[in-house]
Design a protein around this motif. Structure first.
Motif, short mmCIF file in Angstrom:
data_model
loop_
_atom_site.label_atom_id
_atom_site.label_comp_id
_atom_site.label_asym_id
_atom_site.label_seq_id
_atom_site.Cartn_x
_atom_site.Cartn_y
_atom_site.Cartn_z
N THR A 1 0.83 -1.21 0.00
CA THR A 1 0.00 0.00 0.00
C THR A 1 0.86 1.25 0.00
OG1 THR A 1 -1.77 -1.16 1.17
CG2 THR A 1 -1.79 1.25 1.28
N ALA A 2 1.91 1.26 0.84
CA ALA A 2 2.80 2.42 0.91
C ALA A 2 3.55 2.61 -0.40
CB ALA A 2 3.77 2.25 2.07
N ALA A 3 4.03 1.52 -0.98
CA ALA A 3 4.78 1.63 -2.24
C ALA A 3 3.88 2.13 -3.37
CB ALA A 3 5.40 0.28 -2.60
N THR A 4 2.63 1.69 -3.38
CA THR A 4 1.68 2.15 -4.40
C THR A 4 1.43 3.65 -4.25
OG1 THR A 4 0.62 -0.03 -4.50
CG2 THR A 4 -0.65 1.86 -5.29
N GLN A 5 1.26 4.11 -3.01
CA GLN A 5 1.09 5.55 -2.78
C GLN A 5 2.30 6.32 -3.27
OE1 GLN A 5 0.47 5.47 1.45
NE2 GLN A 5 -1.76 5.29 1.30
N TRP A 6 3.47 5.82 -2.98
CA TRP A 6 4.71 6.49 -3.39
C TRP A 6 4.83 6.55 -4.91
CZ3 TRP A 6 9.21 3.62 -5.24
CH2 TRP A 6 10.32 4.44 -5.50
N ARG A 7 4.56 5.42 -5.58
CA ARG A 7 4.67 5.39 -7.04
C ARG A 7 3.67 6.34 -7.70
NH1 ARG A 7 5.28 -0.25 -6.13
NH2 ARG A 7 3.07 -0.58 -6.65
N SER A 8 2.52 6.56 -7.06
CA SER A 8 1.50 7.44 -7.62
C SER A 8 1.83 8.91 -7.40
CB SER A 8 0.14 7.13 -7.00
OG SER A 8 0.08 7.58 -5.64
N GLY A 9 2.88 9.18 -6.63
CA GLY A 9 3.28 10.55 -6.34
C GLY A 9 2.64 11.13 -5.10
N ALA A 10 1.87 10.33 -4.37
CA ALA A 10 1.23 10.82 -3.15
C ALA A 10 2.27 11.03 -2.06
CB ALA A 10 0.17 9.84 -2.68
N GLU A 11 2.21 12.16 -1.41
CA GLU A 11 3.11 12.44 -0.30
C GLU A 11 2.65 11.70 0.95
OE1 GLU A 11 5.94 14.18 -0.28
OE2 GLU A 11 5.71 14.38 -2.45
N PRO A 12 3.57 11.38 1.86
CA PRO A 12 3.14 10.77 3.13
C PRO A 12 2.19 11.69 3.87
CG PRO A 12 5.54 10.69 2.89
CD PRO A 12 5.03 11.58 1.79
N ALA A 13 1.30 11.10 4.65
CA ALA A 13 0.44 11.89 5.51
C ALA A 13 1.30 12.73 6.44
CB ALA A 13 -0.47 10.98 6.31
N SER A 14 0.72 13.81 6.93
CA SER A 14 1.46 14.66 7.87
C SER A 14 2.03 13.79 8.97
CB SER A 14 0.52 15.71 8.47
OG SER A 14 1.22 16.52 9.38
N PRO A 15 3.37 13.78 9.11
CA PRO A 15 3.98 12.80 10.02
C PRO A 15 3.68 13.10 11.48
CG PRO A 15 5.64 14.33 9.20
CD PRO A 15 4.38 14.62 8.44
N ALA A 16 3.34 12.05 12.21
CA ALA A 16 3.19 12.17 13.65
C ALA A 16 4.56 12.32 14.27
CB ALA A 16 2.48 10.94 14.20
N SER A 17 4.63 13.01 15.38
CA SER A 17 5.90 13.16 16.09
C SER A 17 6.31 11.83 16.70
CB SER A 17 5.77 14.20 17.20
OG SER A 17 4.89 13.72 18.22
N VAL A 18 7.60 11.69 16.95
CA VAL A 18 8.08 10.49 17.64
C VAL A 18 7.44 10.39 19.02
CG1 VAL A 18 10.12 9.43 18.69
CG2 VAL A 18 10.21 10.26 16.35
N SER A 19 7.17 11.52 19.66
CA SER A 19 6.52 11.48 20.97
C SER A 19 5.15 10.81 20.89
CB SER A 19 6.37 12.90 21.53
OG SER A 19 7.63 13.49 21.74
N LEU A 20 4.36 11.16 19.87
CA LEU A 20 3.06 10.52 19.69
C LEU A 20 3.21 9.05 19.32
CD1 LEU A 20 0.78 13.12 17.85
CD2 LEU A 20 0.50 12.21 20.16
N MET A 21 4.20 8.77 18.47
CA MET A 21 4.43 7.38 18.08
C MET A 21 4.79 6.52 19.29
SD MET A 21 3.87 7.11 14.86
CE MET A 21 4.46 5.42 14.85
N LYS A 22 5.58 7.05 20.20
CA LYS A 22 5.96 6.29 21.39
C LYS A 22 4.74 6.05 22.28
CE LYS A 22 9.82 7.17 23.57
NZ LYS A 22 10.57 5.91 23.42
#
Length: 368
Positions: free
Chosen positions: A252-273
């Protein structure tokens, strides 16, 4: 179709008492005399642990056959030394971990002290093929938010050294004692990925690139993304689910990348933790942080959101029915953490918890 492979770490235990036994050297010696198993099993940080790796597979049915086979062979070789194997991510019973002999492990003991002794934890690592480092980094930057859901699904470590922990995946809490473990910021490019990793090595706080214990990383040995957030799973069909979801995330991520879609607004590492902590705490038995909002939501709602996110990729690989069926079973019957809890509540015996896991580790899928 992308290939996927699984590495599983198992505990060696006494078949009568359930106590961990530092017999990996003897088990490996027996495996090396078997031509079919001579390159399958490896030693781990502690002598009470044993690791195996499957071959890369396109078919999840073939992947499951391999997992069942290597678990059975591990049990056979262990039995020859008077031990049994069990897919538990931590030892419910007290143990004095014995660090395996190697120059690398001696360096870790000297550098990190007590946390090295504490790291007798067993994970399930999934490798998914990628075409290039560029594709791999694009994948890493796009799957970050979803990785805690895999931790929740695989949770299989509610007990630690004779104590109830209050967590469904206490392995996650122990694992993050390594200074290089956990979620990462987006990398953007392969050059930035390698620059940051090399900068970590240059600090001297870790020995080499292999000790960059990111939740997901590029493999230095294979053309794969390696996803490292899961507990080893008690039943053999659960790692197949984790592999299916991991492959779906990568595609799914590779398909988004190949289509030119940018990653969603990245969550901070603090939120990820915090999301990783919540998954470790609750497993499938409470709220998780939703990967799209980082607000609490019921575990079933969050897992269903992951399945919806991966629906097209799972359909393309023929894995959709398997994923939904196994998820339904986990919510109905429980993952490893819930199984351990139910045995403990019924018998009051952590020995019985271990021995039930020994039985289920060796069971054919569907024969629980």
């Amino acid at each position: 179709m992308r290939t996927v492979g699984v590495e599983e770490e198992l505990l060696l235990v006494d078949p009568e008492t359930g106590d961990p036994r530092a017999l990996s050297a003897a088990v490996l010696a027996r495996a090396e005399r078997d031509p079919a198993d001579s390159d399958v099993f490896e030693k781990e940080l502690h002598g009470q642990m044993l690791e195996f790796a499957t071959h890369p597979q396109s078919s999840l049915a073939e992947l499951q056959k391999e997992i069942v086979r290597w678990r059975a062979d591990a049990a056979r070789h262990a039995a020859g030394t008077g031990a049994a194997v069990t897919a538990l991510a931590t030892s419910p019973l007290p143990v004095s971990p014995k660090v395996s002999t190697s120059e690398r492990y001696r360096w870790m003991v000297e550098r990190y002290g007590l946390p090295t002794q504490e790291q007798m934890v067993c994970g399930c690592h999934v490798h998914v093929s990628v075409e290039s480092d560029e594709e791999g980094v694009a994948v890493l930057d796009r799957i970050r938010n979803w990785l805690p859901v895999l931790t929740a699904l695989s949770a299989n470590s509610p007990f630690w050294q004779g104590k109830e922990t209050g967590y469904r995946s206490y392995r996650r809490q122990v694992w993050e004692r390594w200074p290089s473990a956990g979620p990462t910021e987006p990398f953007g490019t392969p050059e930035e990925y390698h620059r940051r990793t090399d900068a970590m090595v240059a600090t001297g706080a870790i020995l080499d690139r292999h000790m960059a214990y990111y939740d997901a990383r590029l493999s230095d040995a294979y053309p794969t993304v390696e996803i490292r957030v899961s507990d080893v799973c008690m039943d053999a069909d659960t790692p197949v689910l984790i592999a299916a979801l991991a492959r779906g995330l990568v595609e799914t991520a590779a398909t988004q990348w190949r289509s030119g879609a940018e990653p969603a607004s990245p969550a901070s590492v603090s939120l990820m933790k915090l999301a990783a902590w919540q998954a470790s705490r609750s497993g499938l038995d409470g709220d998780l942080l939703h990967p799209l909002t980082f607000r609490p939501a019921p575990a079933r709602e969050v897992v269903d959101a992951l399945l919806e996110h991966l629906d097209e990729a799972l359909g393309d690989t023929g894995d959709r029915d398997l994923a939904h069926r196994t998820v339904d079973r986990l919510f109905k019957e429980g993952n490893g953490a819930r199984v351990q809890w139910e045995v403990w509540e019924k018998t009051g015996s952590l020995r019985d918890v271990v021995l039930e896991s020994v039985r289920r580790t060796a069971a054919e899928p569907g024969a629980r």
